[in-house]
Design a protein around this motif. Structure first.
Motif, PDB file in Angstrom:
ATOM      1  N   TYR A  66      -9.086   3.544  11.882  1.00 21.62           N
ATOM      2  CA  TYR A  66      -9.295   4.089  10.541  1.00 21.62           C
ATOM      3  C   TYR A  66      -9.500   2.975   9.529  1.00 21.62           C
ATOM      4  O   TYR A  66     -10.375   3.074   8.655  1.00 21.62           O
ATOM      5  N   SER A  67      -8.736   1.894   9.645  1.00 29.46           N
ATOM      6  CA  SER A  67      -8.881   0.798   8.684  1.00 29.46           C
ATOM      7  C   SER A  67     -10.239   0.122   8.811  1.00 29.46           C
ATOM      8  O   SER A  67     -10.806  -0.345   7.828  1.00 29.46           O
ATOM      9  N   ILE A  68     -10.779   0.063  10.042  1.00 29.66           N
ATOM     10  CA  ILE A  68     -12.117  -0.524  10.228  1.00 29.66           C
ATOM     11  C   ILE A  68     -13.172   0.355   9.564  1.00 29.66           C
ATOM     12  O   ILE A  68     -14.028  -0.125   8.816  1.00 29.66           O
ATOM     13  N   PHE A  69     -13.109   1.660   9.810  1.00 29.32           N
ATOM     14  CA  PHE A  69     -14.105   2.556   9.234  1.00 29.32           C
ATOM     15  C   PHE A  69     -13.930   2.721   7.731  1.00 29.32           C
ATOM     16  O   PHE A  69     -14.899   2.858   7.002  1.00 29.32           O
TER      17      PHE A  69
ATOM     18  N   MET B  78      -0.730   5.492  17.913  1.00 28.85           N
ATOM     19  CA  MET B  78      -0.762   5.638  16.461  1.00 28.85           C
ATOM     20  C   MET B  78      -1.301   4.363  15.812  1.00 28.85           C
ATOM     21  O   MET B  78      -2.104   4.420  14.883  1.00 28.85           O
ATOM     22  N   GLY B  79      -0.895   3.214  16.323  1.00 32.91           N
ATOM     23  CA  GLY B  79      -1.393   1.940  15.802  1.00 32.91           C
ATOM     24  C   GLY B  79      -2.881   1.783  16.028  1.00 32.91           C
ATOM     25  O   GLY B  79      -3.605   1.291  15.151  1.00 32.91           O
ATOM     26  N   LEU B  80      -3.357   2.194  17.208  1.00 31.40           N
ATOM     27  CA  LEU B  80      -4.800   2.128  17.463  1.00 31.40           C
ATOM     28  C   LEU B  80      -5.576   3.023  16.499  1.00 31.40           C
ATOM     29  O   LEU B  80      -6.639   2.629  15.979  1.00 31.40           O
ATOM     30  N   LEU B  81      -5.070   4.189  16.232  1.00 32.70           N
ATOM     31  CA  LEU B  81      -5.733   5.085  15.274  1.00 32.70           C
ATOM     32  C   LEU B  81      -5.717   4.499  13.863  1.00 32.70           C
ATOM     33  O   LEU B  81      -6.714   4.590  13.143  1.00 32.70           O
ATOM     34  N   ILE B  82      -4.606   3.920  13.482  1.00 30.40           N
ATOM     35  CA  ILE B  82      -4.530   3.271  12.164  1.00 30.40           C
ATOM     36  C   ILE B  82      -5.550   2.132  12.091  1.00 30.40           C
ATOM     37  O   ILE B  82      -6.255   1.969  11.088  1.00 30.40           O
ATOM     38  N   GLY B  83      -5.633   1.336  13.162  1.00 29.14           N
ATOM     39  CA  GLY B  83      -6.594   0.233  13.191  1.00 29.14           C
ATOM     40  C   GLY B  83      -8.031   0.713  13.108  1.00 29.14           C
ATOM     41  O   GLY B  83      -8.838   0.163  12.350  1.00 29.14           O
TER      42      GLY B  83
ATOM     43  N   MET C 123      -7.034  -9.480  14.459  1.00 27.98           N
ATOM     44  CA  MET C 123      -5.831  -9.572  13.658  1.00 27.98           C
ATOM     45  C   MET C 123      -5.503  -8.215  13.027  1.00 27.98           C
ATOM     46  O   MET C 123      -4.343  -7.828  12.961  1.00 27.98           O
ATOM     47  N   ARG C 124      -6.553  -7.526  12.565  1.00 29.32           N
ATOM     48  CA  ARG C 124      -6.359  -6.222  11.935  1.00 29.32           C
ATOM     49  C   ARG C 124      -5.761  -5.225  12.922  1.00 29.32           C
ATOM     50  O   ARG C 124      -4.851  -4.465  12.591  1.00 29.32           O
ATOM     51  N   MET C 125      -6.262  -5.234  14.166  1.00 28.73           N
ATOM     52  CA  MET C 125      -5.760  -4.292  15.171  1.00 28.73           C
ATOM     53  C   MET C 125      -4.310  -4.623  15.549  1.00 28.73           C
ATOM     54  O   MET C 125      -3.509  -3.717  15.756  1.00 28.73           O
ATOM     55  N   THR C 126      -3.968  -5.901  15.630  1.00 22.24           N
ATOM     56  CA  THR C 126      -2.585  -6.289  15.942  1.00 22.24           C
ATOM     57  C   THR C 126      -1.644  -5.781  14.859  1.00 22.24           C
ATOM     58  O   THR C 126      -0.588  -5.207  15.161  1.00 22.24           O
ATOM     59  N   PHE C 127      -2.025  -5.997  13.617  1.00 21.66           N
ATOM     60  CA  PHE C 127      -1.207  -5.522  12.493  1.00 21.66           C
ATOM     61  C   PHE C 127      -1.082  -3.993  12.543  1.00 21.66           C
ATOM     62  O   PHE C 127       0.001  -3.438  12.332  1.00 21.66           O
ATOM     63  N   ALA C 128      -2.177  -3.299  12.846  1.00 25.86           N
ATOM     64  CA  ALA C 128      -2.162  -1.837  12.895  1.00 25.86           C
ATOM     65  C   ALA C 128      -1.267  -1.335  14.028  1.00 25.86           C
ATOM     66  O   ALA C 128      -0.519  -0.368  13.849  1.00 25.86           O
ATOM     67  N   ILE C 129      -1.311  -1.991  15.188  1.00 24.24           N
ATOM     68  CA  ILE C 129      -0.473  -1.562  16.312  1.00 24.24           C
ATOM     69  C   ILE C 129       1.006  -1.793  15.985  1.00 24.24           C
ATOM     70  O   ILE C 129       1.850  -0.931  16.253  1.00 24.24           O
ATOM     71  N   VAL C 130       1.318  -2.939  15.381  1.00 23.75           N
ATOM     72  CA  VAL C 130       2.711  -3.202  14.975  1.00 23.75           C
ATOM     73  C   VAL C 130       3.152  -2.163  13.949  1.00 23.75           C
ATOM     74  O   VAL C 130       4.272  -1.631  14.028  1.00 23.75           O
TER      75      VAL C 130
END
Length: 159
Positions: A145-148, A138-143, A1-8
């Motif tokens: 980063y949010s995990i780490f 960019m969304g993958l990088l945001i995701g 869910m976090r990665m989906t939100f980050a990609i969007v």
């Protein structure tokens, strides 16, 4: 869910950045092909021989694929633009059918040069591809980063 939100979020951020850039920089390519008229005013030959260029004649022109450059010679002298010979009082045209940059010899500018730049027209399809090409990474990088950033740091155990 976090990665989906980050990609969007990445796609939305890329869309905003891309469209703002488009609004300020690329408006001349966001159109269908058309006929562009370049008029050589009366007295141009005299101005060129005096080392001046008529202010209505730019040094460089921007086109999209499919445009037609129509050169109208209102001067009393014959003029030439690359392979186009334009007699006094006549009109000549040039079809611009492929992406390319030209530097044409030109008799109606004092520097004897006219640059033509031909680009693909920007369509909604090319704009969406650009947004997705920037937004998904960019969304993958945001995701990531949010995990780490959400992972708590481990404290060192005393030995």
């Amino acid at each position: 869910m976090r990665m989906t939100f980050a990609i969007v979020a990445g796609i939305l951020l890329a869309a905003v950045m891309s469209e703002l850039t488009f609004l300020f920089l690329q408006r001349d390519q966001d159109r269908a092909p058309e006929t562009i008229v370049l008029t050589i005013p009366l007295g141009t030959a005299a101005m060129v021989s005096a080392g001046q260029t008529p202010p209505s004649i730019p040094a460089d022109l921007q086109f999209v694929v499919g445009d037609v450059l129509e050169v109208r010679n209102l001067d009393t002298a014959d003029h030439q633009l690359g392979a186009l010979f334009i007699p006094a009082g006549a009109t000549a045209s040039l079809s611009l059918s492929e992406v390319q940059d030209f530097a044409f010899a030109c008799s109606f500018r004092s520097d004897q040069y006219l640059g033509l730049s031909i680009r693909e027209p920007l369509t909604w399809g090319t704009r969406i591809i650009g947004i997705l090409s920037a937004g998904v990474p960019m969304g993958l990088l945001i995701g990531l980063y949010s995990i780490f950033a959400a992972t708590p740091a481990r404290k060192a155990q005393p030995a």
